[in-house]
Motif scaffolding. Structure first.
Motif, PDB file in Angstrom:
ATOM      1  N   SER A 133       0.645  -1.206   0.023  1.00  0.00           N
ATOM      2  CA  SER A 133      -0.191  -0.321   0.301  1.00  0.00           C
ATOM      3  C   SER A 133       0.696   1.472   0.177  1.00  0.00           C
ATOM      4  N   TYR A 134       2.225   0.987   1.011  1.00  0.00           N
ATOM      5  CA  TYR A 134       3.545   2.309   0.745  1.00  0.00           C
ATOM      6  C   TYR A 134       3.572   2.818  -0.874  1.00  0.00           C
ATOM      7  N   TYR A 135       3.960   1.421  -1.443  1.00  0.00           N
ATOM      8  CA  TYR A 135       4.521   1.930  -2.856  1.00  0.00           C
ATOM      9  C   TYR A 135       3.232   2.081  -3.276  1.00  0.00           C
ATOM     10  N   SER A 136       2.120   2.180  -3.735  1.00  0.00           N
ATOM     11  CA  SER A 136       0.735   1.684  -4.258  1.00  0.00           C
ATOM     12  C   SER A 136      -0.304   3.328  -4.353  1.00  0.00           C
ATOM     13  N   SER A 137      -0.030   4.654  -2.992  1.00  0.00           N
ATOM     14  CA  SER A 137      -0.376   4.875  -2.472  1.00  0.00           C
ATOM     15  C   SER A 137      -0.893   6.289  -3.259  1.00  0.00           C
ATOM     16  N   PRO A 138       0.152   6.472  -3.865  1.00  0.00           N
ATOM     17  CA  PRO A 138       0.024   7.383  -5.057  1.00  0.00           C
ATOM     18  C   PRO A 138      -1.171   7.007  -5.935  1.00  0.00           C
ATOM     19  N   LEU A 139      -1.607   6.192  -7.186  1.00  0.00           N
ATOM     20  CA  LEU A 139      -2.445   5.693  -7.230  1.00  0.00           C
ATOM     21  C   LEU A 139      -3.748   5.208  -6.137  1.00  0.00           C
ATOM     22  N   LEU A 140      -3.670   5.034  -5.422  1.00  0.00           N
ATOM     23  CA  LEU A 140      -4.261   3.686  -4.725  1.00  0.00           C
ATOM     24  C   LEU A 140      -5.441   5.619  -4.487  1.00  0.00           C
ATOM     25  N   LEU A 141      -4.227   6.949  -3.374  1.00  0.00           N
ATOM     26  CA  LEU A 141      -4.903   8.430  -3.156  1.00  0.00           C
ATOM     27  C   LEU A 141      -6.051   8.441  -4.530  1.00  0.00           C
ATOM     28  N   LEU A 148      -9.303   6.564  -4.709  1.00  0.00           N
ATOM     29  CA  LEU A 148     -10.008   6.643  -3.846  1.00  0.00           C
ATOM     30  C   LEU A 148     -10.572   8.855  -4.174  1.00  0.00           C
ATOM     31  N   TYR A 149      -9.611   9.219  -4.064  1.00  0.00           N
ATOM     32  CA  TYR A 149     -10.796  10.601  -4.434  1.00  0.00           C
ATOM     33  C   TYR A 149     -11.551  10.825  -5.719  1.00  0.00           C
ATOM     34  N   ARG A 150     -11.179  10.133  -6.727  1.00  0.00           N
ATOM     35  CA  ARG A 150     -12.069   9.808  -8.201  1.00  0.00           C
ATOM     36  C   ARG A 150     -12.932   8.828  -7.775  1.00  0.00           C
ATOM     37  N   GLY A 164     -14.729   9.297  -5.145  1.00  0.00           N
ATOM     38  CA  GLY A 164     -15.447  10.137  -3.320  1.00  0.00           C
ATOM     39  C   GLY A 164     -15.259   9.936  -2.328  1.00  0.00           C
ATOM     40  N   TYR A 165     -14.658   9.003  -2.002  1.00  0.00           N
ATOM     41  CA  TYR A 165     -13.882   8.345  -0.578  1.00  0.00           C
ATOM     42  C   TYR A 165     -13.216   9.396   0.274  1.00  0.00           C
ATOM     43  N   ILE A 166     -12.868  10.315  -0.228  1.00  0.00           N
ATOM     44  CA  ILE A 166     -11.380  11.624   0.596  1.00  0.00           C
ATOM     45  C   ILE A 166     -12.290  12.668   0.771  1.00  0.00           C
ATOM     46  N   CYS A 167     -13.705  12.548   2.156  1.00  0.00           N
ATOM     47  CA  CYS A 167     -14.313  13.818   2.179  1.00  0.00           C
ATOM     48  C   CYS A 167     -14.153  13.378   3.741  1.00  0.00           C
ATOM     49  N   SER A 168     -14.795  14.655   4.564  1.00  0.00           N
ATOM     50  CA  SER A 168     -14.860  14.411   5.397  1.00  0.00           C
ATOM     51  C   SER A 168     -15.810  13.419   6.685  1.00  0.00           C
ATOM     52  N   SER A 169     -17.127  13.155   5.747  1.00  0.00           N
ATOM     53  CA  SER A 169     -17.888  12.337   6.267  1.00  0.00           C
ATOM     54  C   SER A 169     -17.383  10.685   6.455  1.00  0.00           C
ATOM     55  N   LYS A 170     -16.704  10.612   5.495  1.00  0.00           N
ATOM     56  CA  LYS A 170     -15.883   9.371   5.372  1.00  0.00           C
ATOM     57  C   LYS A 170     -14.399   9.103   5.811  1.00  0.00           C
ATOM     58  N   LEU A 171     -14.022   9.763   6.114  1.00  0.00           N
ATOM     59  CA  LEU A 171     -12.441  10.071   6.826  1.00  0.00           C
ATOM     60  C   LEU A 171     -12.968   9.452   8.129  1.00  0.00           C
ATOM     61  N   VAL A 172     -13.918  10.005   8.766  1.00  0.00           N
ATOM     62  CA  VAL A 172     -13.970   9.003  10.133  1.00  0.00           C
ATOM     63  C   VAL A 172     -14.262   7.715  10.018  1.00  0.00           C
ATOM     64  N   PRO A 173     -15.389   7.193   9.717  1.00  0.00           N
ATOM     65  CA  PRO A 173     -15.282   5.139   9.703  1.00  0.00           C
ATOM     66  C   PRO A 173     -13.617   4.868   9.071  1.00  0.00           C
ATOM     67  N   VAL A 174     -13.314   5.245   8.694  1.00  0.00           N
ATOM     68  CA  VAL A 174     -12.029   5.075   7.891  1.00  0.00           C
ATOM     69  C   VAL A 174     -11.010   4.686   9.368  1.00  0.00           C
TER      70      VAL A 174
END
Length: 525
Positions: A61-69, A72-74, A76-86
């Motif tokens: 996950s560390y080496y693939s983090s740029p692609l993973l992020l 997740l952004y596309r 819509g998982y990177i938002c305040s409402s979903k960051l708390v459960p994560v």
């Protein structure tokens, strides 16, 4: 007391093998009995497997983090409402892994073999006596926990500092002040790209042995090789601390007490770009009865750091200091033996320590730049030149030519490779060395003759070329001896000698280990 011992087991290293029980002594005149692999009990085995998988997933996950992020952004998982459960989910996973680690510590605590090991390790850390170290060296465990055996600070060397040892730098182009500023601004993107290339895939392509995935794949082979060196040859593992803070993993086999004529000579082995002392070129001088000191590049095996030229030079420097000040060898008793890319540290060593007896280069090259240009597109030429010269300047020939001592440096160069033998860069290394040492002989005609000899495909053709020019070995040696007697000067000399005093052909592939029958000590006047 029990709780403190459990905590030590929890935070302790992985134990892989017991080379020999600590209370067993080495039988007189021969190697000791074979060791055995450490057998964890069921609880430790399963919890260790879980933590191993967690570590592998984290690395992935560390080496693939740029692609993973980006993914997740596309989505819509990177938002305040979903960051708390994560974050809550991640926290739960971390708590579970902590519980698994505690169970593994409990499993180790219930294993008498691990308890004995951890007790010896703690005692050695508190009192680093020879007796404690002798007990600890019969265990194979995570080298990061190994106490330091030698540090660069133990040697009073005013030329050495934390900045590192000195390297030959590329000659800067002469420019005016204004022109220099404008050129710096213009070439800034090239500098940035070169830095990124060198510190990412460039370094890993040049030194694939530093890639963690390759080391994990080779781990059983490396453990087997290390066990052989310790159990069959009574080798001693040591941790050296270089001036840059890197910890260098070494293995020393002492043959001085065996009474052989070669045992008093120490061969320091410099491995290739995917070589380790456990399975590398140490075997060649071991066959000849030499005392041998092997070491791993920074980032290889138990050594820390990354194998850039400065770190490489710092590492071989502390290895030489360890051999002299801790093992008791004189510089004149040391031979540097290098394979392939190890020629860089070998040539640096004899350049910096001219009292060293000799250097043997096996399948090495003169300069990294021509090799890099050969495999890269022509359109990348300026970028490749800048990257190599600034970050990966493995200039073996230049370092050999900067050795001032006229006698102590002697070279045997083995070249191997493709059907087109003249494409081998070992030939270029030899020619550059001869042209520097004997410029009066290595004129255009001299270079042509040496190239003709180098182009011979077998020993019969070599002898034919040699006899065709009616070379008188005895006369050549007498001229050199007379010249040396009359003039106590460093190289270059105004007289010369033939190439076969420096070059020996061994027809095989690049990665084949050199047999001891081909390990010739260099010719000296």
């Amino acid at each position: 007391m029990a709780g403190w011992m459990w905590l030590r087991c929890l935070l302790g290293p992985h134990l892989q093998r017991v080379h020999r029980a600590p209370e067993q002594s080495r039988p007189e005149g021969r190697a000791g009995r074979r060791g055995w692999s450490y057998q964890p009990r069921s609880l430790e085995k399963h919890t260790d497997s879980i933590l191993g998988w967690a570590s592998a997933l984290w690395s992935l996950s560390y080496y693939s983090s740029p692609l993973l992020l980006c993914y997740l952004y596309r989505k819509g998982y990177i938002c305040s409402s979903k960051l708390v459960p994560v974050s809550q989910y991640i926290g739960t996973v971390l708590v579970c892994l902590l519980g698994v680690a505690c169970l593994r510590g409990w499993g180790r605590w219930k294993n008498s073999e691990y308890l004995q090991f951890i007790s010896i390790l703690e005692e050695t850390r508190k009192n680093h006596t020879p007796a404690n170290k002798n007990k600890l060296r019969w265990y194979d465990f995570d080298f990061s926990y190994w106490p330091a055996d030698f540090s660069w600070t133990e040697v009073d060397n005013p030329k050495l500092s934390k900045a590192g040892v000195s390297l030959l730098k590329p000659e800067p182009r002469l420019r005016g002040a204004a022109d220099s500023v404008l050129n710096s601004v213009r070439t800034l993107p090239c500098h940035i790209i070169s830095f990124l290339i060198a510190h990412s895939f460039g370094r890993r392509m040049l030194y694939p042995g530093s890639v963690g995935l390759l080391q994990k794949a080779m781990k059983p082979m490396l453990q087997q090789g290390q066990a052989r060196l310790i159990e069959e040859f009574d080798g001693t593992r040591n941790k050296l601390v270089a001036c840059d803070g890197n910890e260098i993993d070494t293995m020393f086999v002492d043959r001085r007490r065996d009474g052989g004529r070669n045992g008093k000579t120490l061969v320091i082995c410099c491995e290739g770009n995917a070589g380790f002392y456990e399975v590398g070129c140490m075997n060649t001088p071991l066959e000849g009865g030499y005392s041998v000191l092997g070491w791993n590049h920074p980032g290889f095996g138990g050594s820390t750091g990354v194998p850039f030229p400065q770190n490489e030079a710092n590492a071989i420097d502390v290895v030489i200091q360890f051999a002299v000040h801790k093992l008791g060898f004189q510089l004149s008793d040391i031979i540097i033996y290098a394979w392939s890319i190890g020629g860089f540290t070998a040539s640096w060593a004899v350049m910096s320590y001219p009292e060293i007896q000799a250097v043997v280069l096996d399948a090495s090259f003169d300069d990294l730049l021509p090799l890099a240009l050969k495999v890269m597109p022509d359109s990348w030429r300026p970028l490749v030149q800048h990257t190599v010269r600034q970050y990966m300047n493995l200039n073996n020939a230049e370092q050999l030519c900067n050795c001032g001592h006229p006698v102590m440096l002697c070279c045997v160069l083995y070249h191997r490779g493709p059907e087109d033998i003249m494409s081998n860069r070992g030939n270029d290394l030899l020619l550059k060395l001869l042209q520097f040492r004997y410029p009066k002989v290595m004129t255009d005609e001299g270079v042509r003759v040496v190239r003709q000899w180098l182009g011979a495909s077998n020993h019969i053709e070599e002898a034919s070329v040699y006899s065709g020019y009616e070379v008188d070995d005895d006369w050549c040696v007498s001229v050199l001896q007379s010249y040396q007697t009359d003039r106590d000067v460093f190289f270059p000399w105004s007289v010369g000698e033939t190439a076969r005093k420096y070059m020996h052909n061994f027809e095989t592939t690049h990665c084949t280990p050199l047999p001891f029958s081909e390990f010739h000590t260099p010719w000296r006047l």
